[in-house]
Design a protein around this motif. Structure first.
Motif, short mmCIF file in Angstrom:
data_model
loop_
_atom_site.label_atom_id
_atom_site.label_comp_id
_atom_site.label_asym_id
_atom_site.label_seq_id
_atom_site.Cartn_x
_atom_site.Cartn_y
_atom_site.Cartn_z
N SER A 122 1.82 6.38 -7.08
CA SER A 122 0.69 7.20 -7.54
C SER A 122 0.97 8.68 -7.35
CB SER A 122 -0.56 6.80 -6.76
OG SER A 122 -1.64 7.62 -7.10
N ARG A 123 1.54 9.03 -6.20
CA ARG A 123 1.86 10.43 -5.95
C ARG A 123 2.92 10.95 -6.91
NH1 ARG A 123 1.84 9.21 0.31
NH2 ARG A 123 -0.34 9.64 0.73
N THR A 156 0.83 -1.21 0.00
CA THR A 156 0.00 0.00 0.00
C THR A 156 0.87 1.26 0.00
OG1 THR A 156 -1.75 -1.15 1.19
CG2 THR A 156 -1.79 1.26 1.26
N ASP A 157 1.90 1.26 0.83
CA ASP A 157 2.79 2.41 0.93
C ASP A 157 3.50 2.67 -0.40
OD1 ASP A 157 4.23 4.49 2.30
OD2 ASP A 157 5.95 3.13 2.39
N SER A 194 2.63 1.65 -3.39
CA SER A 194 1.64 2.02 -4.43
C SER A 194 1.24 3.48 -4.31
CB SER A 194 0.41 1.13 -4.31
OG SER A 194 0.74 -0.21 -4.50
N LEU A 195 1.04 3.94 -3.08
CA LEU A 195 0.70 5.36 -2.89
C LEU A 195 1.83 6.27 -3.34
CD1 LEU A 195 -1.12 5.29 0.56
CD2 LEU A 195 -2.11 5.87 -1.65
N ASN A 196 3.07 5.87 -3.04
CA ASN A 196 4.21 6.69 -3.46
C ASN A 196 4.32 6.75 -4.98
OD1 ASN A 196 4.95 7.31 -0.85
ND2 ASN A 196 6.41 5.63 -0.69
N SER A 252 6.56 11.46 -2.98
CA SER A 252 7.42 11.07 -1.87
C SER A 252 8.88 11.32 -2.23
CB SER A 252 7.20 9.59 -1.57
OG SER A 252 8.13 9.13 -0.65
#
Length: 95
Positions: free
Chosen positions: A29-30, A22-23, A25-27, A55
């Motif tokens: 995406s950001r 999750t971490d 994937s979010l990075n 990130s």
């Protein structure tokens, strides 16, 4: 000394791997949103302030983190399956 059951250890490890996915994937995406924000500065109809900053990690770091999390998850699933098999064997012996 407190010894965890193999099931709870496997589940905790799997949850940590899922959190890592999750971490990362979010990075990723950001980082993609930040790229779009930089490209949109040339277009006045898009407000770049609406995008989240990426990130500090690089894309390569995030992809490596995804692969590591996949391998950790697979290892924990194997430990859960092994514990399940051992428990099944113990139940068969006791019955």
């Amino acid at each position: 000394m407190n010894i965890q059951s193999p099931f709870s250890a496997g589940l905790q490890g799997y949850q940590r791997a899922a959190d890592s996915v999750t971490d990362a994937s979010l990075n990723i995406s950001r980082a993609n949103v930040n790229t779009l924000a930089n490209e949109s500065q040339a277009r006045p109809e898009v407000n770049p302030d609406q995008f989240v900053d990426a990130s500090k990690k690089t894309m390569t770091d995030n992809l490596v983190q995804l692969k590591e999390a996949e391998l950790h998850a697979q290892a924990n699933v194997k430990s859960i399956k092994t514990a399940d098999g051992m428990l099944g064997t113990l139940i068969d012996i006791r019955v």
